[in-house]
Enzyme design. Structure first.
Site, PDB file in Angstrom:
ATOM      1  CG  ASN A  89      37.658  27.024  70.487  1.00 25.07           C
ATOM      2  OD1 ASN A  89      37.349  27.707  69.915  1.00 25.07           O
ATOM      3  ND2 ASN A  89      37.180  25.709  70.400  1.00 25.07           N
ATOM      4  CD1 TRP A  90      38.039  32.614  73.671  1.00 26.81           C
ATOM      5  CD2 TRP A  90      37.983  34.760  72.936  1.00 26.81           C
ATOM      6  NE1 TRP A  90      39.039  33.535  74.275  1.00 26.81           N
ATOM      7  CE2 TRP A  90      38.863  35.021  73.757  1.00 26.81           C
ATOM      8  CE3 TRP A  90      37.693  35.758  72.198  1.00 26.81           C
ATOM      9  CZ2 TRP A  90      39.423  36.017  74.175  1.00 26.81           C
ATOM     10  CZ3 TRP A  90      38.286  37.150  72.326  1.00 26.81           C
ATOM     11  CH2 TRP A  90      39.070  37.148  73.355  1.00 26.81           C
ATOM     12  CE  LYS A  91      33.916  25.353  72.113  1.00 26.48           C
ATOM     13  NZ  LYS A  91      33.447  23.989  72.697  1.00 26.48           N
ATOM     14  CG  HIS A 111      36.458  22.016  68.069  1.00 23.31           C
ATOM     15  ND1 HIS A 111      35.373  21.555  68.365  1.00 23.31           N
ATOM     16  CD2 HIS A 111      36.974  22.304  69.235  1.00 23.31           C
ATOM     17  CE1 HIS A 111      34.880  21.772  69.683  1.00 23.31           C
ATOM     18  NE2 HIS A 111      36.283  22.053  70.403  1.00 23.31           N
ATOM     19  CD  GLU A 153      38.792  19.870  72.706  1.00 26.16           C
ATOM     20  OE1 GLU A 153      39.145  20.802  73.413  1.00 26.16           O
ATOM     21  OE2 GLU A 153      38.385  20.094  71.670  1.00 26.16           O
ATOM     22  N   GLY A 203      31.957  21.185  76.694  1.00 21.62           N
ATOM     23  CA  GLY A 203      30.527  22.112  76.864  1.00 21.62           C
ATOM     24  C   GLY A 203      29.621  21.299  77.864  1.00 21.62           C
ATOM     25  CD  GLU A 245      32.047  23.067  69.752  1.00 20.02           C
ATOM     26  OE1 GLU A 245      32.380  23.918  69.152  1.00 20.02           O
ATOM     27  OE2 GLU A 245      31.746  22.683  70.997  1.00 20.02           O
ATOM     28  CB  SER A 266      34.086  20.412  81.165  1.00 21.29           C
ATOM     29  OG  SER A 266      32.948  20.424  80.523  1.00 21.29           O
TER      30      SER A 266
HETATM   31  P1  PGA Z   1      34.600  23.549  76.824  1.00 22.82           P
HETATM   32  O1  PGA Z   1      35.305  23.297  75.337  1.00 22.82           O
HETATM   33  O2  PGA Z   1      35.944  23.839  77.752  1.00 22.82           O
HETATM   34  O3  PGA Z   1      33.419  24.432  77.031  1.00 22.82           O
HETATM   35  O4  PGA Z   1      34.135  22.025  77.171  1.00 22.82           O
HETATM   36  C1  PGA Z   1      36.508  22.684  75.078  1.00 22.82           C
HETATM   37  C2  PGA Z   1      36.568  22.767  73.534  1.00 22.82           C
HETATM   38  O5  PGA Z   1      35.667  22.592  72.854  1.00 22.82           O
HETATM   39  O6  PGA Z   1      37.681  23.263  72.989  1.00 22.82           O
END
Ligand code: PGA
Length: 254
Positions: free
Chosen positions: A10-12, A95, A165, A171, A97, A211
């Protein structure tokens, strides 16, 4: 029960079109050599079309990071399933976020799941608890609630993948332990079994996310219920992502 491992990047909100294409071109030759794992890259929307051109004929699949549930109309700035269905196979839905910064509720997520499935896009449904909920011992209750509202049988039949998650691990560099993640993922599997029967529960792929790195992926892949990972930060580094996919293949590849 054998389930094909699944690793998604997931490159966000990172990379422009040129950077996205370059990153795929760097990873792809090595990813193509790794078998027995489903590999999915989720670049930003604007790069999906270029990414489709670059990945054509390769074993790398694409996913979108989000999607609106209406097909078309006056929804400024949104992207519909009709726009995505010829560009990618998967779409990340719910997600944390999106829930946290854009006010997505379980109701909205449910509508998005329905729209995805209607248009043959396979959802990657994200669930997870906050650190406060975790500390208060409410993890199972929170995730059970999210699943009840967002996981109709129909979605599972479409090949939906679930990503567990925990919000405190995304993150932050503070990952859950393999054992801890497996315990919650096992709970999710049991919960799905109670909702929809063991046939569905044993075939659905459930990932860990938060992470994940090349240094800790093996800890997760060695756990019996964890079928792969949704990788954020580490998926932007070609060597790290290739290493994550390779280790997943070595440990559980079919
Ligand atoms: P991260 O993000 O690996 O940077 O913790 C995971 C995600 O949000 O899918």
């Amino acid at each position: 029960m054998s389930r094909t491992p699944f690793i998604a990047g997931n490159w966000k909100m990172n990379t422009n079109i040129e950077e996205a294409v370059a990153l795929i071109k760097t990873m792809q030759p090595q990813l193509n050599k790794i078998q027995g794992v489903e590999k999915v890259l989720c670049p930003p929307f604007i790069s999906l079309n270029a990414a489709r051109g670059v990945t054509r004929g390769s074993t790398v699949k694409l996913g979108a990071q989000n999607m609106f549930y209406e097909e078309k109309g006056a929804y400024t700035g949104e992207i519909s399933p009709l726009m995505l269905k010829d560009l990618c196979d998967y779409v990340i839905i719910g997600h944390s976020e999106r829930r946290q910064y854009f006010g997505e509720t379980d109701d909205i997520i449910n509508k998005k799941l329905k729209a995805a499935v209607t248009h043959n896009l396979k959802p990657v449904l994200c669930v997870g608890e906050t650190s406060e909920e975790n500390e208060a011992g409410q993890t199972k209750e929170v995730i059970g609630g999210q699943l009840i509202k967002c996981a109709d049988k129909l979605y599972f039949m479409s090949g939906m993948v679930i990503a567990y998650e925990p919000l405190w691990a995304i993150g932050t560099g503070k990952n859950a332990s393999g054992n801890e993640a497996n315990r919650t993922i096992n709970f999710i599997r049991q919960f799905i079994s109670r909702m929809h029967g063991s046939g569905i529960a044993n075939t659905v792929r459930i990932l860990y996310g938060g992470s994940v790195t090349a240094a800790n992926i093996s800890e997760f892949m060695r756990e019996p219920d964890i079928d792969g990972a949704l990788v954020g930060g580490a998926s932007l580094k070609a060597d790290d992502f290739v290493s994550i996919v390779r280790q997943a293949s070595e440990i559980k590849g079919l």
